[in-house]
Each structure stands twice: as structure tokens, then as C-alpha cells.
Design a protein around this motif. Structure first.
Motif, PDB file in Angstrom:
ATOM      1  N   LYS A 237      24.562 -29.902   4.224  1.00 43.33           N
ATOM      2  CA  LYS A 237      24.493 -28.599   4.723  1.00 43.33           C
ATOM      3  C   LYS A 237      25.517 -27.748   3.885  1.00 43.33           C
ATOM      4  O   LYS A 237      25.271 -26.718   3.432  1.00 43.33           O
ATOM      5  CB  LYS A 237      24.689 -28.237   6.118  1.00 43.33           C
ATOM      6  N   PHE A 238      26.621 -28.390   3.424  1.00 41.30           N
ATOM      7  CA  PHE A 238      27.800 -27.907   2.643  1.00 41.30           C
ATOM      8  C   PHE A 238      27.269 -27.808   1.225  1.00 41.30           C
ATOM      9  O   PHE A 238      27.632 -26.825   0.747  1.00 41.30           O
ATOM     10  CB  PHE A 238      29.014 -28.837   2.922  1.00 41.30           C
ATOM     11  N   ILE A 239      26.693 -28.743   0.666  1.00 40.51           N
ATOM     12  CA  ILE A 239      26.484 -28.667  -0.819  1.00 40.51           C
ATOM     13  C   ILE A 239      25.104 -28.035  -1.027  1.00 40.51           C
ATOM     14  O   ILE A 239      24.686 -27.623  -2.212  1.00 40.51           O
ATOM     15  CB  ILE A 239      26.871 -29.902  -1.583  1.00 40.51           C
ATOM     16  N   LYS A 240      24.240 -28.406  -0.223  1.00 41.24           N
ATOM     17  CA  LYS A 240      22.767 -27.950  -0.485  1.00 41.24           C
ATOM     18  C   LYS A 240      22.032 -28.571  -1.827  1.00 41.24           C
ATOM     19  O   LYS A 240      21.923 -27.614  -2.782  1.00 41.24           O
ATOM     20  CB  LYS A 240      22.344 -26.501  -0.435  1.00 41.24           C
ATOM     21  N   PRO A 241      22.002 -29.663  -1.902  1.00 37.32           N
ATOM     22  CA  PRO A 241      21.612 -30.613  -3.121  1.00 37.32           C
ATOM     23  C   PRO A 241      19.908 -30.233  -3.613  1.00 37.32           C
ATOM     24  O   PRO A 241      19.307 -29.861  -2.725  1.00 37.32           O
ATOM     25  CB  PRO A 241      21.778 -31.808  -2.835  1.00 37.32           C
ATOM     26  N   ASP A 242      19.987 -30.043  -4.748  1.00 35.95           N
ATOM     27  CA  ASP A 242      18.458 -30.109  -5.232  1.00 35.95           C
ATOM     28  C   ASP A 242      17.861 -31.417  -5.314  1.00 35.95           C
ATOM     29  O   ASP A 242      16.575 -31.406  -5.209  1.00 35.95           O
ATOM     30  CB  ASP A 242      18.830 -29.388  -6.732  1.00 35.95           C
ATOM     31  N   ILE A 243      18.380 -32.400  -5.415  1.00 41.80           N
ATOM     32  CA  ILE A 243      18.001 -33.747  -5.830  1.00 41.80           C
ATOM     33  C   ILE A 243      18.782 -34.589  -4.581  1.00 41.80           C
ATOM     34  O   ILE A 243      19.934 -34.507  -4.655  1.00 41.80           O
ATOM     35  CB  ILE A 243      18.107 -34.266  -7.080  1.00 41.80           C
ATOM     36  N   GLY A 244      18.172 -35.161  -3.718  1.00 35.64           N
ATOM     37  CA  GLY A 244      18.751 -36.412  -2.861  1.00 35.64           C
ATOM     38  C   GLY A 244      18.299 -37.730  -3.256  1.00 35.64           C
ATOM     39  O   GLY A 244      16.971 -38.026  -3.386  1.00 35.64           O
ATOM     40  N   VAL A 245      19.093 -38.679  -3.390  1.00 34.23           N
ATOM     41  CA  VAL A 245      18.892 -40.070  -3.639  1.00 34.23           C
ATOM     42  C   VAL A 245      19.093 -41.122  -2.495  1.00 34.23           C
ATOM     43  O   VAL A 245      20.377 -40.902  -2.123  1.00 34.23           O
ATOM     44  CB  VAL A 245      19.440 -40.357  -4.989  1.00 34.23           C
ATOM     45  N   ILE A 246      18.289 -41.892  -1.961  1.00 33.68           N
ATOM     46  CA  ILE A 246      18.564 -42.723  -0.916  1.00 33.68           C
ATOM     47  C   ILE A 246      18.600 -44.166  -1.767  1.00 33.68           C
ATOM     48  O   ILE A 246      17.522 -44.657  -1.752  1.00 33.68           O
ATOM     49  CB  ILE A 246      17.943 -42.572   0.158  1.00 33.68           C
ATOM     50  N   CYS A 247      19.718 -44.780  -2.091  1.00 32.94           N
ATOM     51  CA  CYS A 247      19.582 -46.235  -2.776  1.00 32.94           C
ATOM     52  C   CYS A 247      18.972 -47.304  -2.106  1.00 32.94           C
ATOM     53  O   CYS A 247      18.158 -47.923  -2.783  1.00 32.94           O
ATOM     54  CB  CYS A 247      21.080 -46.458  -3.421  1.00 32.94           C
ATOM     55  N   ASP A 248      19.316 -47.318  -0.725  1.00 32.00           N
ATOM     56  CA  ASP A 248      18.935 -48.516  -0.168  1.00 32.00           C
ATOM     57  C   ASP A 248      19.330 -48.214   1.254  1.00 32.00           C
ATOM     58  O   ASP A 248      20.147 -47.464   1.625  1.00 32.00           O
ATOM     59  CB  ASP A 248      19.501 -49.747  -0.626  1.00 32.00           C
ATOM     60  N   ILE A 249      18.728 -48.964   2.318  1.00 30.85           N
ATOM     61  CA  ILE A 249      18.878 -48.797   3.748  1.00 30.85           C
ATOM     62  C   ILE A 249      18.924 -50.342   4.229  1.00 30.85           C
ATOM     63  O   ILE A 249      17.953 -51.097   4.119  1.00 30.85           O
ATOM     64  CB  ILE A 249      17.607 -47.995   4.390  1.00 30.85           C
ATOM     65  N   ASN A 283      14.062 -45.410  -2.443  1.00 25.62           N
ATOM     66  CA  ASN A 283      13.943 -46.606  -2.503  1.00 25.62           C
ATOM     67  C   ASN A 283      12.876 -47.459  -1.890  1.00 25.62           C
ATOM     68  O   ASN A 283      12.844 -47.402  -0.597  1.00 25.62           O
ATOM     69  CB  ASN A 283      15.230 -47.453  -2.318  1.00 25.62           C
ATOM     70  N   LYS A 284      11.800 -47.785  -2.624  1.00 25.29           N
ATOM     71  CA  LYS A 284      10.419 -48.076  -1.893  1.00 25.29           C
ATOM     72  C   LYS A 284      10.535 -49.563  -1.108  1.00 25.29           C
ATOM     73  O   LYS A 284      10.061 -49.682  -0.026  1.00 25.29           O
ATOM     74  CB  LYS A 284       9.259 -48.094  -2.954  1.00 25.29           C
ATOM     75  N   ASP A 285      11.797 -50.265  -1.643  1.00 19.69           N
ATOM     76  CA  ASP A 285      11.975 -51.602  -0.966  1.00 19.69           C
ATOM     77  C   ASP A 285      12.963 -51.653  -0.044  1.00 19.69           C
ATOM     78  O   ASP A 285      13.221 -52.673   0.816  1.00 19.69           O
ATOM     79  CB  ASP A 285      12.622 -52.377  -2.013  1.00 19.69           C
ATOM     80  N   ALA A 286      13.308 -50.252   0.691  1.00 19.38           N
ATOM     81  CA  ALA A 286      14.132 -50.222   1.752  1.00 19.38           C
ATOM     82  C   ALA A 286      13.616 -50.921   2.839  1.00 19.38           C
ATOM     83  O   ALA A 286      12.435 -50.682   3.192  1.00 19.38           O
ATOM     84  CB  ALA A 286      15.001 -48.775   1.980  1.00 19.38           C
ATOM     85  N   LEU A 287      14.367 -51.214   3.749  1.00 21.25           N
ATOM     86  CA  LEU A 287      13.907 -52.106   5.129  1.00 21.25           C
ATOM     87  C   LEU A 287      13.152 -50.963   6.025  1.00 21.25           C
ATOM     88  O   LEU A 287      12.249 -51.063   6.369  1.00 21.25           O
ATOM     89  CB  LEU A 287      15.047 -52.504   5.795  1.00 21.25           C
ATOM     90  N   LEU A 288      13.731 -49.597   6.171  1.00 20.38           N
ATOM     91  CA  LEU A 288      13.047 -48.826   6.571  1.00 20.38           C
ATOM     92  C   LEU A 288      13.114 -47.348   6.010  1.00 20.38           C
ATOM     93  O   LEU A 288      14.027 -46.845   5.193  1.00 20.38           O
ATOM     94  CB  LEU A 288      13.902 -48.317   8.221  1.00 20.38           C
ATOM     95  N   ILE A 289      11.784 -46.445   5.941  1.00 18.59           N
ATOM     96  CA  ILE A 289      11.500 -45.502   5.284  1.00 18.59           C
ATOM     97  C   ILE A 289      11.078 -44.358   6.257  1.00 18.59           C
ATOM     98  O   ILE A 289      10.338 -44.544   6.968  1.00 18.59           O
ATOM     99  CB  ILE A 289      10.747 -45.440   4.162  1.00 18.59           C
ATOM    100  N   TYR A 300      10.039 -39.093  -5.806  1.00 23.22           N
ATOM    101  CA  TYR A 300       9.869 -40.311  -6.620  1.00 23.22           C
ATOM    102  C   TYR A 300      10.479 -41.562  -5.749  1.00 23.22           C
ATOM    103  O   TYR A 300      11.395 -41.720  -5.456  1.00 23.22           O
ATOM    104  CB  TYR A 300      10.665 -40.058  -8.009  1.00 23.22           C
ATOM    105  N   PHE A 301       9.481 -42.212  -6.054  1.00 22.71           N
ATOM    106  CA  PHE A 301       9.819 -43.953  -5.224  1.00 22.71           C
ATOM    107  C   PHE A 301      10.076 -44.840  -6.561  1.00 22.71           C
ATOM    108  O   PHE A 301       9.372 -44.651  -7.550  1.00 22.71           O
ATOM    109  CB  PHE A 301       8.633 -44.331  -4.750  1.00 22.71           C
ATOM    110  N   PHE A 302      10.854 -45.509  -6.387  1.00 25.56           N
ATOM    111  CA  PHE A 302      11.566 -46.694  -7.367  1.00 25.56           C
ATOM    112  C   PHE A 302      11.731 -47.863  -6.479  1.00 25.56           C
ATOM    113  O   PHE A 302      11.741 -48.232  -5.316  1.00 25.56           O
ATOM    114  CB  PHE A 302      12.799 -46.481  -7.965  1.00 25.56           C
ATOM    115  N   SER A 303      11.119 -48.962  -7.459  1.00 27.53           N
ATOM    116  CA  SER A 303      11.070 -50.388  -6.599  1.00 27.53           C
ATOM    117  C   SER A 303      11.231 -51.496  -7.878  1.00 27.53           C
ATOM    118  O   SER A 303      10.825 -51.533  -8.953  1.00 27.53           O
ATOM    119  CB  SER A 303       9.460 -50.527  -5.973  1.00 27.53           C
ATOM    120  N   GLU A 304      11.663 -52.773  -7.218  1.00 27.17           N
ATOM    121  CA  GLU A 304      11.797 -53.877  -8.032  1.00 27.17           C
ATOM    122  C   GLU A 304      10.881 -54.721  -7.745  1.00 27.17           C
ATOM    123  O   GLU A 304      10.516 -55.646  -8.386  1.00 27.17           O
ATOM    124  CB  GLU A 304      13.243 -54.375  -8.103  1.00 27.17           C
TER     125      GLU A 304
END
Length: 514
Positions: A237-249, A283-289, A300-304
Motif C-alpha cells: 500500500k505504501f509503495i504501490k508497485p508496478d511489478i510484484g514478484v513472489i519467489c517461492d512459498i 513461481n509455478k513450483d511454489a507449494l501454494l498459489i 508471468y510464471f517461471f519454473s524449473e
């Protein structure tokens, strides 16, 4: 007699302030969190036997005897000379200075009320660990006002720079590495700033913006960490990002989050709070999405593992380098990197997804530029960084704190044609999953290493119990003990040493010295 008492008082004061310095360091490293400080205080201060020398000092102060005062001075000298080696020394920040000023004022007030009794002073010094909590509570209103001031100032700077592109990165792990990879890529062509080191709180973001952002800055990269729900929501809420990345869960900070579902909820606060038509990198390989959160976002999804979205193929590790191909639709990018481990491949894939999103915003990093920069990036210290010390090939993964990174590091060491040694206290901050995950890690360790040194910690003990039937497993008190045993056993023979440690002893010495 009066001069002996004064000398005793001076000696007591110096030794006590040394103890206060150590306590302040613990408090600072726990981000001024009282609950975490109390636990660390118990582990790294209360359990140190020589701190009980202060009890003797208090007893002596009640006895009007010159010989005992001289004995007290000798004890003080012992306390002063004893080393409390620290990985990270105290930084005299403005907050620390405010705490010290409040402490001195409280000390003077108590002395005036008690009419300058020596016994009162010695009791105060004995209670330093608890007085630190009190003065932090006294300072709390001031700290809240200061936080509000800095956040308001940072918010105004963000509003002034209307063309600024803001990238937010979160996840259970991989945040700092992905942030540093991205910064290396972007700062070659664009004016880029990012949160330094692991500054991933709202106050850390505010400080970064106030210190480094200006009207010419084109890109801001913000790392976001959390121990509780709603923390990432506030930062987003503070920075209002244009792109958000979730590396892993994954299973991280489980002591506060309790469940994996809560971890997922916390990380997806980033995507949920972002405006429509922003970009989500997942991250498409994350335990939960959380699929629901992605409905109004360009994703955009990424995966190994999965051949969908942006994915890696033809992964090869040779001579300390990793080569692989990045695949996206019909496009293939050849990558060579000095960053070891499959977890770093994911961090590079996440970075490439950000580059794809940025191209839609007229920030153009070509594939060839991307590959060239990636090939020159060196590992950060303590993140599977390599160093040769005499006959030891040290792979320092001390800042790793997750199962995947741990296992990937083992896979890297597995391919090295030398005897293999590991020092680890296990993985911490896993809550109810501590036993299960550390036992799983143990099963990966047992078939790779010639010598296994487990530091006696609440997580390491599960690894030890799983492997204690082996002849090559040793339970040690500390990293230092393990390291000295390695030096003694392997005086000339070259070995690969993996330091895999989330620094639960981050107030203890971990210097690699003979």
C-alpha cells in the motif's frame, strides 16, 4: 577506603557497560523486537556462566571490606578481558543512541532517589537485561513518531517521482538474491536503486527511499519480508508497485505464521494489494498459489520443473559454473552463471520474467545484455559463496534458511571430486515442522559427506538423532568447535567444506581463523 570504593565502582561500571553493549547488540540484531530479544538473551547471555560473576559483584557491594572490593576489581577485569565475539558488531544508530541516553537518565534518576548508594548501582547493572526492555518501552512513543515522520517523508518523495517504476519482491526465500540479480541487470542502463542487504521492513523501505531516491531515479526495487500477516500489505500500500514478484512459498517463519496457508496469504498480500493492470511474477513450483489473486493481473510464471511460462532446460554444472537455457514461447536464451545451485536458476528465471514485464513499459534489456550481465554476477557472501583458505575449499551458505536451498547446496558439493565435510545447526524458524524438515535434510546429508558436524541446537539435534548411528557424525557445541576439529583433522589434505547455517548463533564468533 574511599579510594578503593571509587576504584571498585569504576571497575564495576566498565564491566557492566560491556555487558550492556552485548545486550544492545542482541536487541539490535532482533530488530528491537522484545519477544525475540528475550529468547536470544536467554540463549546467548543468561546461559553464559561468566555473567554470573555479576552476582558476586552485587554481593561484594553490600560488604564494607577493602579486600573484597579489590577482589571485585579483579573480577571486573576478568569480565572486561573475556571476549563476547560477535558476527555483527553493534551499530551506533540514532535509535541506539536514544536508548543509551534514556538509560543514563534513568540511571541518574535512580541514583538520586537512592542517595547514590553503591548497592543500588550494582543491582541496576545486574538487572541491565530487563532495564533495556523498560527503556525501550519508555522510548516507544518517540520511536513511533519518528517512524511516522520518515514514512511520510518517503511517501512524498514517491509521489513526486511519477515516472518511477517500482518492483516489489517477496517470498519465503530467494528475495535478496533475486533483488541483487535484478539490480545488477538494470543499473547498467537505467538509474536504479534498491533496498540494501536485507532491508525488507516498512522502515527499511522508508530509509532507502529517503536516502537514495531522487527525481532522476527510474527504477526502485523493494524487497519485502514478513513475520506476520498484514506486514506485506502495508508495504505494498505504501509503495504501490508496478511489478510484484513472489519467489517461492514454503516452510519459513513458521513460529509466527503457524501454517503454510498463512505463509501463502502473507506473500499474496503483495498481489492482492496491487492495482489492476500491474504485473505479477509467480513461481509455478511454489507449494501454494492463490489463483484468485491473479485474475486482474498480467502474470508471468517461471519454473524449473514445469515446461510452461518461463522455464529452464539443459541444466549443466561444471567447473564451478552452471549453464542452462531460458525458454519462453519460441524464444531461447543461453545462460552461464557463477551462481551455484538450482535455487539460483529460479532467481535468474524470476529476473528474466521481470525483464519481460519491463519491456512492455519501454525498459528494454535485450537477451544478449541479460546473458552477459548474468555471466559476470558473483555470489554474495554467505550465499553459497566460494573461498579457498589454505587446503580448505569453503562453500559458505551461512545465510541459507530453507530446505530447498540446503538440498541444492548439497547437490553442488556432491559433484566436487574431494572429501566432503559439512558444518550445520540445521534449519531454524520452522515451528511444528522443525523435526520433519530437518530429518528430511539429514537423509540428503548422509550419502554425500565424509564428515558431518552438527551444532547442538534445537533444530540440529533432529539431524543428529537421524544420523547418530553413523561413525562420521559429531555433535559439537558451536561452529568454532567444529571448525577447529576440521582444521585439526585435515591439516594438509584438500577438502570441500560446506557451511550450511541460518546463523541461530549470529551473536557468536564464526571467524575462520586457526
Amino acid at each position: 577506603m574511599i579510594y578503593v570504593r571509587i576504584c571498585f565502582l569504576i571497575a564495576l561500571s566498565i564491566s557492566s557497560f560491556k555487558g550492556l553493549y552485548y545486550l544492545l547488540t542482541i536487541f539490535q540484531q532482533e530488530h528491537y523486537n522484545t519477544k525475540k530479544y528475550i529468547k536470544s538473551f536467554y540463549d546467548f547471555y543468561f546461559l553464559k556462566k561468566y555473567n554470573y560473576l555479576f552476582y558476586i559483584m552485587v554481593f561484594i557491594s553490600f560488604l564494607n571490606n577493602a579486600y573484597l572490593y579489590i577482589g571485585g576489581m579483579i573480577i571486573s577485569i576478568i569480565i572486561i578481558l573475556l571476549k563476547n565475539n560477535l558476527v555483527i558488531n553493534l551499530k551506533f544508530t540514532k535509535r541506539v543512541i536514544r536508548l543509551l541516553i534514556t538509560y543514563i537518565c534513568l540511571l541518574i534518576f535512580i541514583l538520586i532517589v537512592s542517595k547514590y548508594k553503591l548497592q543500588t548501582l550494582s543491582i541496576i547493572y545486574l538487572l541491565n537485561p530487563f532495564i533495556l526492555i523498560i527503556i525501550n518501552f519508555i522510548n516507544l512513543p518517540v520511536e513511533l513518531l519518528i517512524k511516522h515522520h520518515y514514512q511520510k517523508k518517503a511517501s512524498k518523495k514517491l509521489l513526486k517521482n511519477k515516472n518511477l517504476i517500482k518492483i516489489a519482491i517477496t517470498g519465503s526465500y530467494g528475495k535478496t538474491s533475486t533483488k541483487n540479480i535484478l539490480k545488477n541487470i538494470l543499473e547498467n542502463k537505467y538509474i536504479t536503486t534498491s533496498t540494501p542487504k536485507s532491508y525488507n521492513t516498512l522502515m527499511g523501505l522508508s530509509k532507502t527511499i529517503n536516502d537514495t531516491l531522487n527525481n532522476q531515479t527510474e527504477i526502485l526495487i523493494a524487497e519485502m519480508g514478513a513475520y506476520r500477516l498484514k506486514e506485506i500489505d502495508k508495504m505494498t500500500k505504501f509503495i504501490k508497485p508496478d511489478i510484484g514478484v513472489i519467489c517461492d512459498i514454503g516452510y519459513q517463519h513458521m513460529e509466527t505464521f503457524k501454517t503454510l496457508e498463512n505463509v501463502k496469504t502473507a506473500k499474496f498480500e503483495l498481489i492482492n494489494r496491487m492495482n489492476e493492470d500491474t504485473y505479477a511474477i509467480i513461481n509455478k513450483d511454489a507449494l501454494l498459489i492463490d489463483e484468485e489473486s491473479l485474475k486482474n493481473k498480467k502474470t508471468y510464471f517461471f519454473s524449473e520443473q514445469n515446461k510452461s511460462g518461463v522455464y529452464a532446460s539443459d541444466i549443466k554444472i561444471h567447473n564451478g559454473k552452471t549453464t542452462f537455457k531460458i525458454n519462453y514461447k519460441e524464444n531461447i536464451v543461453d545462460v552461464t552463471t557463477q551462481l551455484l545451485g538450482k535455487h539460483n536458476i529460479k532467481n535468474i528465471l524470476a529476473s528474466y520474467c521481470v525483464i519481460l514485464a519491463l519491456r512492455e513499459k519501454n525498459i528494454n534489456i535485450t537477451d544478449s545484455e541479460f546473458s552477459k550481465i548474468i555471466s559476470n554476477i558473483r555470489p554474495l557472501n554467505h550465499r553459497l559463496s566460494y573461498e579457498k583458505v589454505d587446503n580448505l575449499h569453503i562453500y559458505d551458505d551461512a545465510y541459507n534458511s530453507n530446505k530447498n536451498g540446503f538440498i541444492n547446496s548439497i547437490e553442488v558439493i556432491k559433484n566436487i571430486p574431494l572429501k566432503k565435510v559439512i558444518i550445520t545447526p540445521g534449519i531454524v524458524d520452522l515451528g511444528k515442522m522443525t523435526e520433519e524438515i530437518n530429518k528430511e535434510v539429514a537423509r540428503h546429508i548422509k550419502n554425500v559427506f565424509d564428515d558431518i558436524y552438527i551444532i547442538n541446537s534445537y533444530s540440529g539435534i533432529y539431524i543428529y538423532k537421524e544420523l547418530e548411528y553413523l561413525n562420521n557424525v559429531t555433535l559439537v557445541k558451536s561452529f568454532k568447535d567444529a571448525y577447529l576439529q576440521v582444521l585439526s583433522k585435515y591439516k594438509t589434505e584438500e577438502i570441500a567444506l560446506l557451511i550450511e547455517n541460518d546463523l541461530p548463533d549470529n551473536y557468536l564468533a564464526r571467524r575462520r581463523k586457526k
